[in-house]
Enzyme design. Structure first.
Site, mmCIF file in Angstrom:
data_model
loop_
_atom_site.group_PDB
_atom_site.id
_atom_site.type_symbol
_atom_site.label_atom_id
_atom_site.label_comp_id
_atom_site.label_asym_id
_atom_site.label_seq_id
_atom_site.Cartn_x
_atom_site.Cartn_y
_atom_site.Cartn_z
ATOM 1 N N SER A 188 0.843 -1.196 0.000
ATOM 2 C CA SER A 188 0.000 0.000 0.000
ATOM 3 C C SER A 188 0.877 1.245 0.000
ATOM 4 O O SER A 188 1.641 1.444 -0.936
ATOM 5 C CB SER A 188 -0.948 -0.030 1.209
ATOM 6 O OG SER A 188 -1.870 1.047 1.162
ATOM 7 N N THR A 189 0.827 2.061 1.054
ATOM 8 C CA THR A 189 1.595 3.306 1.099
ATOM 9 C C THR A 189 3.089 3.036 0.906
ATOM 10 O O THR A 189 3.671 2.240 1.620
ATOM 11 C CB THR A 189 1.378 4.021 2.442
ATOM 12 O OG1 THR A 189 -0.014 4.124 2.700
ATOM 13 C CG2 THR A 189 2.008 5.404 2.429
ATOM 14 N N HIS A 215 -2.739 -0.971 -3.229
ATOM 15 C CA HIS A 215 -3.877 -0.096 -2.952
ATOM 16 C C HIS A 215 -3.755 1.184 -3.765
ATOM 17 O O HIS A 215 -2.900 2.026 -3.491
ATOM 18 C CB HIS A 215 -3.946 0.253 -1.461
ATOM 19 C CG HIS A 215 -4.217 -0.921 -0.589
ATOM 20 N ND1 HIS A 215 -3.921 -0.924 0.756
ATOM 21 C CD2 HIS A 215 -4.772 -2.125 -0.843
ATOM 22 C CE1 HIS A 215 -4.277 -2.083 1.287
ATOM 23 N NE2 HIS A 215 -4.790 -2.836 0.325
ATOM 24 N N MET A 309 -0.060 1.089 5.253
ATOM 25 C CA MET A 309 -0.835 1.304 6.464
ATOM 26 C C MET A 309 -1.808 0.152 6.675
ATOM 27 O O MET A 309 -2.235 -0.505 5.727
ATOM 28 C CB MET A 309 -1.626 2.612 6.372
ATOM 29 C CG MET A 309 -0.778 3.867 6.398
ATOM 30 S SD MET A 309 -1.774 5.368 6.445
ATOM 31 C CE MET A 309 -2.512 5.357 4.814
ATOM 32 N N ASP A 312 -4.001 -5.153 6.079
ATOM 33 C CA ASP A 312 -4.475 -5.949 4.950
ATOM 34 C C ASP A 312 -3.444 -7.021 4.605
ATOM 35 O O ASP A 312 -2.255 -6.741 4.448
ATOM 36 C CB ASP A 312 -4.718 -5.039 3.746
ATOM 37 C CG ASP A 312 -5.524 -5.717 2.649
ATOM 38 O OD1 ASP A 312 -6.128 -6.765 2.914
ATOM 39 O OD2 ASP A 312 -5.547 -5.170 1.525
#
Length: 369
Positions: A188-189, A215, A309, A312
């Protein structure tokens, strides 16, 4: 929180309306204080030197100096956590990916163009990303090189200091390098930079298909796939329903769709799903990819969870491990932009290897024929 303890935010946008709207989002915020505004990239560079903000939210498309050129100069002269604002256009999505490479922490997609009257639709996402970016140490963007912690118990030298590693990671049982393999990656991030670090190190003749969940909103995953495809020996594409899994091919789940598999005879292909709701705000979700994949055991799986973050992937990792032969690799806290998803994975006690991002490609290859 006392106002002196709040993190300082600089808002950079050529639209006075957008500056006002974003500023209003933080009026009663307990963590963030807006300390200034800038009208273009050149103005932003001067304001950062003057105000020393902890975080900057900056538009990409601006006159005099755009956000991309400003970002390059900012990261060279006065590094700070930057969240980019991007329109939902092909050109902007490509610029956004370049911004991630240049050092931006994250980005926000405007819902309806340069001046989004409906920006309130993404208020909670924008505020959350700014709050998280304000806590990131800018040194994390420099990707420090440290020793990997791989199936290790004892002492390890990290940045010239000896630290004790107490976590005992599970050994890989009955791993047959010559059985069919599949690689599953979730991030993600900070993920675009991490993916570039990993995917570009995989050889063209790699004996496994690679399924990736990053993401990102719709429109940006295609640009990410094209960018990685240009830089890598393997082929990378945005996944489409009906894509047949092939060795040496990476498939990135498109924004707005969970990625699943379907099997016809001995052939596996991709099935995209926009019916199941987002998981913890994410579609695609790593957990959905992992859980769906757990029902198929023709492949041994190499699972990689990198910077991001939240948590998941942790639930899906449990299901994968319970139903098949799986080795799990997590990115180390030392190189994560945000040590959320890998931390949650490590805390399941199901991760076999914890390695720095620059070593993940090599680790994957070790488990392949």
């Amino acid at each position: 929180m006392n106002i002196s303890q709040k993190k300082k935010l600089l808002i950079v946008d050529d639209s006075a309306f957008m500056r006002k709207l974003i500023g209003d989002f933080f009026i009663d915020n307990e963590k963030i204080e807006v300390v200034g505004i800038a009208r273009n990239g050149r103005d932003a560079i001067e304001k950062i030197k003057l105000l020393q903000p902890n975080v900057v939210i900056m538009d990409i498309e601006m006159p005099i100096m755009n956000g991309l050129d400003a970002l390059k100069q900012i990261m060279k002269e006065t590094p700070v956590a930057v969240v980019m604002l991007s329109s939902m256009t092909k050109k902007s999505s490509e610029s956004t990916l370049l911004a991630m490479e240049y050092g931006a922490v994250d980005f926000i997609a405007k819902p309806s163009g340069a001046i989004s009257l409906d920006l309130h639709k993404i208020k909670s996402e924008l505020v959350e990303k700014v709050e998280n970016a304000a806590t990131i140490k800018i040194s994390m963007m420099e990707r420090p090189v440290v020793e990997s912690l791989t199936n290790f118990v004892g002492s390890v030298v990290i940045n010239s200091k000896t630290e004790t590693v107490t976590r005992v990671m599970p050994k890989v049982a009955s791993w047959n390098k010559f059985k069919k393999k599949m690689i599953l990656i979730g991030t993600s991030t900070g993920g675009p930079r991490a993916l570039q670090e990993v995917i570009t190190k995989l050889p063209k003749d790699i004996k496994a298909p690679i399924l990736i969940v990053q993401h990102m909103p719709a429109g940006f995953t295609k640009s990410l796939a094209q960018r990685l495809d240009q830089l890598s020996e393997i082929s990378v594409k945005e996944a489409e329903t009906g894509d047949i899994l092939r060795d040496g091919q990476a498939y990135i789940a498109p924004g707005g769709y969970h990625m699943r598999l379907t099997k016809t005879g001995s052939i596996y292909s991709i099935l995209l799903d926009d019916v199941e709701p987002p998981r913890a705000g994410h579609r695609p979700a790593v957990d959905v990819l992992f859980e769906d994949n757990s029902q198929y055991n023709d492949f041994d799986k190499i699972v990689v969870i990198m910077t991001g973050m939240g948590s998941d992937g942790a639930i899906g990792l449990h299901k994968l491990k319970a139903k098949g032969n799986v080795v799990a690799i997590a990115e180390s806290a030392k190189t994560c932009i945000v040590y959320g998803m890998p931390k949650a994975a490590v805390e399941t006690n199901l991760v076999n290897n914890i390695v720095d991002v620059d070593q993940i490609g090599k680790m994957i290859i070790q488990y392949l024929p």
